[in-house]
Design an enzyme around this catalytic site. Structure first.
Site, PDB file in Angstrom:
ATOM      1  N   LEU A 415     -11.157 -12.478 -63.412  1.00 19.61           N
ATOM      2  CA  LEU A 415     -10.736 -13.057 -62.136  1.00 19.61           C
ATOM      3  C   LEU A 415      -9.790 -14.224 -62.433  1.00 19.61           C
ATOM      4  O   LEU A 415     -10.210 -15.382 -62.502  1.00 19.61           O
ATOM      5  CB  LEU A 415     -11.937 -13.537 -61.319  1.00 19.61           C
ATOM      6  CG  LEU A 415     -12.607 -12.472 -60.446  1.00 19.61           C
ATOM      7  CD1 LEU A 415     -13.346 -11.458 -61.301  1.00 19.61           C
ATOM      8  CD2 LEU A 415     -13.571 -13.121 -59.467  1.00 19.61           C
ATOM      9  N   GLU A 417      -5.891 -14.587 -61.363  1.00 23.11           N
ATOM     10  CA  GLU A 417      -4.623 -14.082 -60.830  1.00 23.11           C
ATOM     11  C   GLU A 417      -3.409 -14.686 -61.517  1.00 23.11           C
ATOM     12  O   GLU A 417      -2.433 -13.994 -61.811  1.00 23.11           O
ATOM     13  CB  GLU A 417      -4.555 -14.350 -59.319  1.00 23.11           C
ATOM     14  CG  GLU A 417      -5.471 -13.494 -58.473  1.00 23.11           C
ATOM     15  CD  GLU A 417      -6.914 -13.977 -58.431  1.00 23.11           C
ATOM     16  OE1 GLU A 417      -7.766 -13.295 -57.807  1.00 23.11           O
ATOM     17  OE2 GLU A 417      -7.203 -15.043 -59.031  1.00 23.11           O
ATOM     18  N   GLN A 439      -6.599  -8.143 -55.308  1.00 24.38           N
ATOM     19  CA  GLN A 439      -7.670  -7.411 -54.641  1.00 24.38           C
ATOM     20  C   GLN A 439      -7.555  -7.545 -53.126  1.00 24.38           C
ATOM     21  O   GLN A 439      -7.789  -6.583 -52.390  1.00 24.38           O
ATOM     22  CB  GLN A 439      -9.020  -7.930 -55.126  1.00 24.38           C
ATOM     23  CG  GLN A 439     -10.148  -6.951 -54.911  1.00 24.38           C
ATOM     24  CD  GLN A 439     -11.365  -7.310 -55.732  1.00 24.38           C
ATOM     25  OE1 GLN A 439     -12.089  -8.249 -55.372  1.00 24.38           O
ATOM     26  NE2 GLN A 439     -11.595  -6.587 -56.826  1.00 24.38           N
ATOM     27  N   PHE A 440      -7.160  -8.710 -52.690  1.00 24.88           N
ATOM     28  CA  PHE A 440      -6.771  -8.964 -51.296  1.00 24.88           C
ATOM     29  C   PHE A 440      -5.562  -9.902 -51.342  1.00 24.88           C
ATOM     30  O   PHE A 440      -5.480 -10.768 -52.217  1.00 24.88           O
ATOM     31  CB  PHE A 440      -7.905  -9.606 -50.487  1.00 24.88           C
ATOM     32  CG  PHE A 440      -9.080  -8.698 -50.267  1.00 24.88           C
ATOM     33  CD1 PHE A 440      -9.132  -7.883 -49.139  1.00 24.88           C
ATOM     34  CD2 PHE A 440     -10.112  -8.637 -51.183  1.00 24.88           C
ATOM     35  CE1 PHE A 440     -10.201  -7.027 -48.939  1.00 24.88           C
ATOM     36  CE2 PHE A 440     -11.184  -7.788 -50.994  1.00 24.88           C
ATOM     37  CZ  PHE A 440     -11.224  -6.974 -49.868  1.00 24.88           C
ATOM     38  N   ALA A 441      -4.659  -9.739 -50.392  1.00 23.17           N
ATOM     39  CA  ALA A 441      -3.459 -10.572 -50.380  1.00 23.17           C
ATOM     40  C   ALA A 441      -3.806 -12.054 -50.330  1.00 23.17           C
ATOM     41  O   ALA A 441      -3.075 -12.896 -50.873  1.00 23.17           O
ATOM     42  CB  ALA A 441      -2.573 -10.197 -49.186  1.00 23.17           C
ATOM     43  N   ASP A 442      -4.907 -12.388 -49.711  1.00 20.59           N
ATOM     44  CA  ASP A 442      -5.325 -13.789 -49.594  1.00 20.59           C
ATOM     45  C   ASP A 442      -5.482 -14.454 -50.962  1.00 20.59           C
ATOM     46  O   ASP A 442      -5.249 -15.659 -51.108  1.00 20.59           O
ATOM     47  CB  ASP A 442      -6.664 -13.874 -48.860  1.00 20.59           C
ATOM     48  CG  ASP A 442      -6.691 -13.039 -47.595  1.00 20.59           C
ATOM     49  OD1 ASP A 442      -6.756 -13.606 -46.503  1.00 20.59           O
ATOM     50  OD2 ASP A 442      -6.645 -11.788 -47.703  1.00 20.59           O
ATOM     51  N   PHE A 443      -5.891 -13.668 -51.978  1.00 16.65           N
ATOM     52  CA  PHE A 443      -6.186 -14.244 -53.285  1.00 16.65           C
ATOM     53  C   PHE A 443      -4.940 -14.580 -54.090  1.00 16.65           C
ATOM     54  O   PHE A 443      -5.029 -15.168 -55.167  1.00 16.65           O
ATOM     55  CB  PHE A 443      -7.074 -13.285 -54.094  1.00 16.65           C
ATOM     56  CG  PHE A 443      -8.392 -12.973 -53.442  1.00 16.65           C
ATOM     57  CD1 PHE A 443      -8.890 -13.750 -52.403  1.00 16.65           C
ATOM     58  CD2 PHE A 443      -9.135 -11.886 -53.860  1.00 16.65           C
ATOM     59  CE1 PHE A 443     -10.114 -13.463 -51.795  1.00 16.65           C
ATOM     60  CE2 PHE A 443     -10.353 -11.579 -53.270  1.00 16.65           C
ATOM     61  CZ  PHE A 443     -10.845 -12.374 -52.232  1.00 16.65           C
ATOM     62  N   HIS A 484      -9.893 -12.807 -46.070  1.00 19.86           N
ATOM     63  CA  HIS A 484      -9.629 -11.425 -46.444  1.00 19.86           C
ATOM     64  C   HIS A 484      -8.731 -10.734 -45.426  1.00 19.86           C
ATOM     65  O   HIS A 484      -8.648  -9.508 -45.406  1.00 19.86           O
ATOM     66  CB  HIS A 484     -10.939 -10.625 -46.571  1.00 19.86           C
ATOM     67  CG  HIS A 484     -11.804 -11.038 -47.707  1.00 19.86           C
ATOM     68  ND1 HIS A 484     -12.575 -12.175 -47.678  1.00 19.86           N
ATOM     69  CD2 HIS A 484     -12.024 -10.462 -48.918  1.00 19.86           C
ATOM     70  CE1 HIS A 484     -13.247 -12.284 -48.811  1.00 19.86           C
ATOM     71  NE2 HIS A 484     -12.918 -11.254 -49.586  1.00 19.86           N
TER      72      HIS A 484
END
Length: 677
Positions: A415, A417, A439-443, A484
Site C-alpha cells: 500500500l 501509491e 484501487q479507488f481514484a480517491d487514493f 471512495h
C-alpha cells in the site's frame, strides 16, 4: 571486519575519529583516479562561489566537505548503472564525465543546458550518462530508482542502481515506501544516506530518535552498513564490493555515509545555526585535503603531479565557462514551450476491420479486454497495483492475468501509491511501459506529488517521457461515502504534461485504454465504477484504438447542446429521451486535451449550451469550457452558458444525501431554463 556504528547524535556532540586510509589491493592508478575525482568538484565549487558573488549564477547548493560520498560511490559503479543524485552530488556528474560547458550552461539557465533553461541546479537527467536528477520535493527519486532496478531485474540485466537521500529527506514518506518496495521485490538498489547532521538548519536530534540509519535496514528486511563519508577510499571500497555482490544476488542495501556540510544548505542560508566547534572538528576531516596528504605521505602523489592535476582541471573549467558564457540567454518560443510538455507521438490508427467479430461486453469486461490485448502486444508492459495479481483486483479486471502473464508483469504492490507511481517513471527510463491501478481514484492523493511534479513535468524538464497509465476507478452512485466516491479528474486537467481520459461506454473504454497504453505520455484514465457492470454494448474482439483528444457526438439535435462525459452522458441521454429533446449530446471522452473543434461545432449549431459533469461545480472542467465558449463563440450564443454539477461539498454516504449531492436531480431544471431563452 565491519566498521563501528557511530550514532547520528555523535555528529553533534564529540570529536570524530581521524581518517584512516586502507589502500587494500587498489593500484596507484585507481588511487590517483579517486584523487582527481575528488579534486574536480571541489575546484568547480570554488569557482562557482566566486561567480555566485558576481551574480553570474543565481543559486548554489554547496557540497564542500561531502565530495567523498558522491565521488567514491560513482566511481565504484559501472558506467551504465544509473545514479539518482541530490543537490550536493556534483561529483556524480563530474565522475560520469558530463561536459562542463553543458553543466555551466545548465546553472546559467542557457538553452544548451540539459533543461533548455527550464530548471536549475541538478534538477535534470541525462540518459547518455545514466543519471536521473532530483526534483525539489525530497524523496520521489528513491521510488524512481526502484523502477529502474525493477526493469533490470525483469530483463535479467545484472546491474545495480544507486540513489541518494539526505538524513532530513529520509523523514519523508517516500523514503519508507521506496525502501519497503525494494525489500519486498528484492530490487538491486543501493540507498545512500548522506548523513551530515542537519536537514537545512534542523539538527538530527530534532529529525529522528533512532541512533543510526543502520538501525532501519533490518526493520525493512535489508542489509545496512555505515561508512565514513569523508573517506573516499572507504566509500569506494564499500560500494564496489556491495555492487559486485548485488549484481549476482539482487537485493537492496542501505548505506549510511557519515559526513558534514561545511557551508549553508544554500549560500543564502548561512551557517550561524551550526556550533563553531563542529566546523573545527570536521575541517580536520576534509575529504580532499586528508586524502591528498595521505597520497603525498605514501609517495603515491608528489607536489609536481598535484599541481599538474589542479592546473589541468582549472583549465578545463575555464574552457567550459568560455563556451557557456558565449551562449546567449534564451528567447522564449511559446509554441516550443507548449509542445515540449509532451513526448511527440503520432498515434497510429487501429480501427476495427470491417465485419470484425464482436461481442456484447460490459464496461468492466472491455477494460479487462484492453489490458489483456495490450499485454500481448507490448511485452515491455508491466501492471502494478494493490491486489491485482492472484486476487484479480477489487473489481476483478485483472482476474486470470497471472496465469497468462506471470507475477513478474502482473505485480501486487504494498500500500504505497507514491512509490509505485515513481517506479513507473523508473520503468519508463528503461524503455518499458507501466500501468498503475489506483484501487479507488480517491487514493491517488497519496501519490499526487509523483504525478503532478514528477511524471507530468519530466519530458518538459529534460526530455524523459513517463510512459505510465494510471487507472482510476472513480465516481459516486454506490453509497460509498467521501473516500471512495470522488470525481477528482479536475485536479489533473489543470496539470500540463498529463493527458486525462474518461470513457462513457464499453467501446470507448477498450479503445481509449489501448490508445492510452500506446501513448508514451503519462495518462490518467478514469473509469466510472457505476458503469462497470451496468452498461454493456457491442465491442470488437480484436485490438483497436479510439483516438485521444477526440470527442464524439452521441445524439444529434438543433435546439440545445449538452456537453458532458462519463456517467453524465447516460444522464443526459436518458433525460433527452424522457423530454424528447432536440439536442446534441457531446461526449468529450478526453478531458485533457479536450476537443475544441467539436465544442465549437455544436455551439455554433445550437446556440444553447449546458455543461454537465459529476465533479463539483467550483473548479470543475465545465467552468473552463464555459469560459472558452464565452471567449471564442459568444456571437453564436442564444442564451447564457449553463452549468450543472455536483454540490460544492464532500460526497455524503447515505443514499438520499448522495442523490441530493449529484447533479442528476437538477439537470431537468437547467435544461428547461436554458430552453426558455
Amino acid at each position: 571486519m565491519a566498521p563501528a556504528i557511530i550514532p547520528s547524535f555523535v555528529l553533534m556532540s564529540v570529536a570524530t575519529p581521524a581518517l584512516q586510509f586502507d589502500r587494500k589491493e587498489y593500484t596507484q592508478d585507481v588511487l590517483l583516479h579517486l584523487y582527481q575525482g575528488l579534486l574536480k568538484p571541489r575546484l568547480i565549487e570554488e569557482k562557482m562561489l566566486i561567480l555566485l558573488r558576481q551574480g553570474k549564477v543565481s543559486k548554489w547548493f554547496s557540497g564542500i566537505g561531502q565530495e567523498a560520498v558522491s565521488v567514491g560511490s560513482t566511481l565504484a559503479l559501472e558506467a551504465d548503472e544509473y545514479i539518482l543524485p541530490l543537490h550536493r552530488n556534483l561529483g556524480v556528474f563530474t565522475g560520469r564525465n558530463v561536459p562542463l560547458d553543458q553543466l555551466f550552461a545548465q546553472w546559467q539557465g542557457k538553452t544548451t543546458g540539459f533543461t533548455k533553461g527550464r530548471d536549475r541546479s541538478f534538477h535534470f537527467g541525462t540518459n547518455e550518462h545514466h543519471i536521473v536528477g532530483m526534483i525539489s520535493h525530497l524523496g520521489p527519486q528513491l521510488a524512481v530508482a526502484d523502477g529502474i532496478a525493477l526493469a533490470d531485474l525483469l530483463d535479467k540485466n545484472p546491474k545495480v542502481t544507486l540513489v541518494y537521500s539526505g538524513d532530513g529527506g529520509a523523514s519523508e514518506g517516500d523514503f519508507h515506501e521506496a525502501l519497503n518496495v525494494a525489500a519486498v521485490w528484492q530490487l538491486p538498489v543501493i540507498f545512500m544516506i548522506e548523513n551530515n547532521g542537519y536537514g537545512l538548519s534542523t539538527p538530527s536530534r530534532e529529525q529522528f530518535r533512532f541512533g543510526s540509519f543502520v538501525d532501519k535496514g533490518p526493520a525493512y528486511g535489508m542489509e545496512a552498513v555505515q561508512v565514513d563519508g569523508n573517506n573516499v577510499l572507504a566509500v569506494y571500497d564499500t560500494v564496489r564490493r556491495l555492487a559486485e555482490d548485488m549484481r549476482q544476488n539482487p537485493r537492496p542495501v542501505l548505506v549510511e555515509a557519515l559526513t558534514f556540510r561545511m557551508r549553508g544548505h544554500e549560500e543564502a542560508s548561512g551557517t550561524k545555526y551550526v556550533p563553531q566547534e563542529l566546523f573545527e572538528e570536521w575541517t580536520k576531516k576534509d575529504p580532499v585535503t586528508t586524502y591528498e596528504q595521505w597520497l603525498l605521505r605514501e609517495g603515491i602523489l608528489d607536489e609536481e603531479a598535484k599541481m599538474r592535476f589542479r592546473e589541468t582541471i582549472k583549465r578545463e573549467i575555464e574552457e567550459g565557462l568560455h563556451v557557456a558564457d558565449a551562449v546567449p540567454m534564451p528567447t522564449a518560443n511559446i509554441a516550443e514551450e507548449i509542445a515540449d510538455m509532451y513526448r511527440p507521438f503520432d498515434a497510429p490508427a487501429h480501427e476495427p476491420t470491417e465485419n470484425a467479430p464482436q461481442s456484447d461486453k460490459r464496461y468492466v469486461d472491455a477494460i479487462s479486454d484492453a489490458l489483456r490485448q495490450s499485454m500481448e502486444r507490448f511485452p515491455e508492459l508491466v501492471l502494478m497495483g494493490q491486489d491485482i495479481a492472484d486476487y484479480g483486483g477489487v473489481f476483478k479486471i485483472t482476474d486470470g492475468f497471472v496465469a497468462q502473464f506471470g507475477k513478474e508483469r502482473v505485480r501486487n504492490t504494498p500500500l504505497c501509491e507514491s512509490a509505485i507511481l515513481g517506479a513507473g517513471l523508473g520503468l519508463s527510463i528503461k524503455k518499458k511501459k507501466a500501468m498503475v491501478e489506483m484501487q479507488f481514484a480517491d487514493f491517488v492523493t497519496c501519490g499526487f506529488n509523483q504525478i503532478v511534479n514528477n511524471l507530468a513535468k519530466s519530458h518538459y524538464r529534460w526530455g524523459q517521457n513517463a510512459d505510465v497509465v494510471v487507472r482510476m476507478p472513480t465516481g459516486a452512485g454506490s453509497a460509498a461515502g467521501p473516500f471512495h466516491s470522488q470525481s477528482n479528474e479536475a485536479w489533473f486537467v489543470h496539470t500540463p504534461g498529463l493527458k486525462v481520459v474518461f470513457p462513457s461506454n464499453p467501446y470507448d473504454a477498450k479503445g481509449l485504454l489501448n490508445a492510452a497504453i500506446e501513448d508514451p505520455n503519462p495518462i490518467m484514465y478514469f473509469e466510472h465504477k457505476l458503469l462497470y457492470r451496468s452498461v454493456s454494448g457491442p465491442v470488437p474482439d480484436e485490438y483497436y484504438t479510439v483516438p485521444i483528444g477526440k470527442a464524439k457526438l452521441v445524439r444529434e439535435g438543433d435546439t440545445l447542446s449538452i456537453i458532458t462525459y462519463g456517467l453524465g452522458v447516460h444522464w443526459a441521454t436518458r433525460l433527452a429521451e424522457e423530454m424528447n429533446l432536440d439536442a446534441d449530446i457531446l461526449d468529450l471522452r478526453t478531458l485533457l486535451p479536450w476537443d475544441e473543434k467539436a465544442v465549437r461545432q455544436t455551439v455554433e449549431k445550437t446556440g444553447r449550451v449546458l455543461l454537465l459533469h459529476e465533479d463539483t461545480l467550483t473548479g470543475g472542467l465545465g467552468g473552463e469550457i464555459a469560459a472558452w465558449i464565452a471567449e471564442h463563440c459568444f456571437e453564436h450564443l442564444d442564451g447564457p452558458v449553463q452549468r450543472v454539477a455536483s454540490l460544492d461539498t464532500a460526497i455524503p454516504f447515505s443514499p438520499p444525501l448522495e442523490q441530493a449531492f449529484l447533479p442528476q436531480q437538477r439537470l431537468r431544471e437547467k435544461v428547461e431554463k436554458l430552453l426558455a431563452y
